[in-house]
Write a protein that holds these residues in place. Sequence first.
Motif, short mmCIF file in Angstrom:
data_model
loop_
_atom_site.label_atom_id
_atom_site.label_comp_id
_atom_site.label_asym_id
_atom_site.label_seq_id
_atom_site.Cartn_x
_atom_site.Cartn_y
_atom_site.Cartn_z
N TYR A 130 31.69 40.26 48.57
CA TYR A 130 30.72 40.89 47.67
C TYR A 130 29.82 41.89 48.40
O TYR A 130 29.28 42.79 47.78
CB TYR A 130 29.85 39.83 47.01
CG TYR A 130 30.58 39.05 45.94
CD1 TYR A 130 31.25 37.88 46.24
CD2 TYR A 130 30.61 39.50 44.62
CE1 TYR A 130 31.92 37.17 45.27
CE2 TYR A 130 31.27 38.80 43.63
CZ TYR A 130 31.93 37.62 43.96
OH TYR A 130 32.61 36.93 43.00
N LYS A 135 28.96 37.64 40.47
CA LYS A 135 30.31 37.28 40.10
C LYS A 135 30.57 37.65 38.64
O LYS A 135 29.63 37.76 37.84
CB LYS A 135 30.50 35.78 40.31
CG LYS A 135 31.91 35.27 40.18
CD LYS A 135 31.96 33.78 40.51
CE LYS A 135 33.37 33.25 40.39
NZ LYS A 135 33.46 31.81 40.73
N ASN A 140 37.90 38.24 41.49
CA ASN A 140 37.81 37.04 42.32
C ASN A 140 37.71 37.39 43.80
O ASN A 140 38.65 37.90 44.40
CB ASN A 140 39.04 36.16 42.11
CG ASN A 140 39.06 35.59 40.70
OD1 ASN A 140 38.07 35.06 40.24
ND2 ASN A 140 40.19 35.72 40.04
N ALA A 157 33.52 41.78 39.28
CA ALA A 157 32.27 41.63 40.02
C ALA A 157 31.45 42.92 39.88
O ALA A 157 32.02 44.02 39.76
CB ALA A 157 32.57 41.39 41.50
#
Length: 127
Positions: free
Chosen positions: A108, A52, A102, A33
């Motif tokens: 995030y 992502k 992931n 990410a």
Amino acid sequence: QVQLVESGGGLVQAGGSLRLSCAASGRTFNSRAVGWFRQAPGKEREFVAAIKWSGTSTYYADSVKGRFTISRDNAKNTGYLQMNNLKPEDTAVYYCAAGAGNYKSTDYYRRSAYDYWGQGTQVTVSS
């Protein structure tokens, strides 16, 4: 190990645009990410945008939605932050960061989710 180098910062008038780049070294960038954060003088470092590893999902702070666009080119090991309609309150040092591949959506937005950080690039927006 991933090393990140930001570029593209500078001085721009309000309403103008800049495109920040984040060049990465290391073979694992494509599976990570990428996030952009910023820190203004006297303030905490804050989340701006993230993407992502596959590029299929993006996340934005409310303050930049509709004005900033995050993207990545895994073939070039590079992430980007296109900033349009800049405002004086966007003035800050902008940092790119890389984290694990992931995440849950909420991950995030967290600084602690990112393992690698660049040195930052200054963005100054004049009124």
